[in-house]
Scaffold this motif. Structure first.
Motif, short mmCIF file in Angstrom:
data_model
loop_
_atom_site.label_atom_id
_atom_site.label_comp_id
_atom_site.label_asym_id
_atom_site.label_seq_id
_atom_site.Cartn_x
_atom_site.Cartn_y
_atom_site.Cartn_z
N CYS A 132 -67.29 22.64 33.07
CA CYS A 132 -67.53 21.48 33.50
C CYS A 132 -67.40 20.91 34.74
O CYS A 132 -68.12 20.35 35.17
CB CYS A 132 -66.38 20.41 32.39
SG CYS A 132 -67.11 20.63 30.65
N LEU A 134 -72.00 15.42 25.77
CA LEU A 134 -73.08 14.88 26.47
C LEU A 134 -73.82 13.98 25.46
O LEU A 134 -74.22 14.65 24.50
CB LEU A 134 -74.08 16.13 26.95
CG LEU A 134 -73.35 17.35 27.59
CD1 LEU A 134 -74.53 18.54 27.97
CD2 LEU A 134 -72.61 16.87 28.92
N ASN A 135 -74.06 13.05 26.14
CA ASN A 135 -74.68 11.92 25.27
C ASN A 135 -76.22 11.82 25.48
O ASN A 135 -76.65 11.74 26.29
CB ASN A 135 -74.05 10.56 25.99
CG ASN A 135 -74.36 9.19 25.08
OD1 ASN A 135 -75.33 9.33 24.14
ND2 ASN A 135 -73.80 8.22 25.47
N MET A 139 -67.17 10.96 27.29
CA MET A 139 -68.11 11.43 28.11
C MET A 139 -67.96 11.23 29.67
O MET A 139 -68.82 10.71 30.33
CB MET A 139 -69.42 10.57 27.75
CG MET A 139 -69.74 11.03 26.23
SD MET A 139 -71.07 10.23 25.41
CE MET A 139 -70.91 10.97 23.97
N SER A 164 -72.16 8.69 19.51
CA SER A 164 -72.27 8.48 20.90
C SER A 164 -71.38 7.36 21.57
O SER A 164 -70.73 7.38 22.44
CB SER A 164 -73.74 8.67 21.54
OG SER A 164 -74.19 9.88 21.37
N LEU A 197 -82.04 18.06 30.47
CA LEU A 197 -81.12 19.08 30.37
C LEU A 197 -81.76 20.40 30.50
O LEU A 197 -81.22 21.31 31.59
CB LEU A 197 -80.60 19.25 28.78
CG LEU A 197 -79.58 20.32 28.48
CD1 LEU A 197 -78.35 20.38 29.31
CD2 LEU A 197 -79.22 20.41 26.97
N PHE A 212 -78.65 12.20 28.57
CA PHE A 212 -79.19 13.46 28.68
C PHE A 212 -80.48 13.52 27.33
O PHE A 212 -80.50 12.71 26.55
CB PHE A 212 -78.24 14.30 28.03
CG PHE A 212 -77.25 14.80 29.18
CD1 PHE A 212 -77.64 15.78 29.90
CD2 PHE A 212 -76.01 14.08 29.47
CE1 PHE A 212 -76.59 16.31 31.11
CE2 PHE A 212 -75.26 14.53 30.34
CZ PHE A 212 -75.45 15.37 31.34
N LEU A 245 -72.87 18.10 22.23
CA LEU A 245 -73.87 17.28 22.27
C LEU A 245 -73.56 16.11 21.09
O LEU A 245 -73.57 16.50 20.08
CB LEU A 245 -75.23 17.80 22.13
CG LEU A 245 -75.23 19.44 22.90
CD1 LEU A 245 -76.67 19.89 22.91
CD2 LEU A 245 -74.91 19.06 24.51
N ILE A 248 -70.14 18.25 34.72
CA ILE A 248 -70.57 17.32 33.64
C ILE A 248 -69.09 17.20 32.71
O ILE A 248 -68.06 17.95 32.79
CB ILE A 248 -71.30 18.20 32.71
CG1 ILE A 248 -70.94 19.60 32.33
CG2 ILE A 248 -72.87 18.25 33.33
CD1 ILE A 248 -71.89 20.36 31.17
#
Length: 175
Positions: free
Chosen positions: A129, A138-139, A113, A104, A42, A37, A98, A134
């Motif tokens: 989601c 979010l990575n 994730m 991450s 996004l 992302f 995020l 998703i």
């Protein structure tokens, strides 16, 4: 080549023990993780602006949005222990996360994730989601991705205020 004192002894010792050491690299990672992302994709995913994200919060479909960034801290109980616990609690409370930086990698390896992590989220975040396909985290990538998160925050912060009216009471509030 000049070898300082002890260099030859150390090299010979290494040669002798090399075949006696078993290398065990455990399998890690999580299949089906969604990564990659950024502020541009996004925003594009949301229709070119951040309003849909604000609407999810303002209408109570999710409770908020949090960025978790940085490195893991081994003094906090082990590698990624604090980060994983914090993230699990946030998504359980219907807060979209995020992530960028070393966090991450840890969260991705633990499955946050992936579609599996949707089950760990609160009921409202699970619904969002599933509708958007998703994960609840979010990575945004490595340390350089932290700047991308700042751009998302700045993009959300400059949105003009919008009036929301409660359907039953008629009371309004600006977001």
């Amino acid at each position: 080549m000049h070898c300082p004192p002890g260099c030859r002894i150390a090299a010979e010792s290494y040669r002798r023990r090399r075949d006696k050491v078993t290398v065990n690299v455990p399998r890690h990672g999580y299949p089906n993780s969604l990564a990659g992302f950024g502020e541009r994709n996004l925003r594009a995913f949301l229709g070119g602006h951040y309003r849909p994200l604000i609407d999810l919060i303002a209408t109570g479909q999710i409770r908020g949005l949090v960025a978790i960034v940085g490195c893991s801290n081994l003094t906090a109980g082990g590698h990624d222990v604090f980060t994983a616990g914090l993230t699990r609690e946030l998504i359980r409370r219907d807060i979209l996360v995020l992530s960028a930086g070393c966090t991450s990698g840890g969260l991705e390896n633990l499955g946050f994730m992936s579609s599996t992590a949707v089950e760990w989220a609160g009921e409202k975040l699970q619904k969002v989601c599933r509708e958007l396909n998703i994960p609840p985290v979010l990575n945004f990538g490595p340390c350089l991705g932290i700047g991308r998160l700042e751009m998302v925050a700045a993009g959300i912060a400059v949105l003009p205020p919008i009036l929301y009216t409660h359907s039953e009471t008629g009371a309004g509030f600006f977001v």
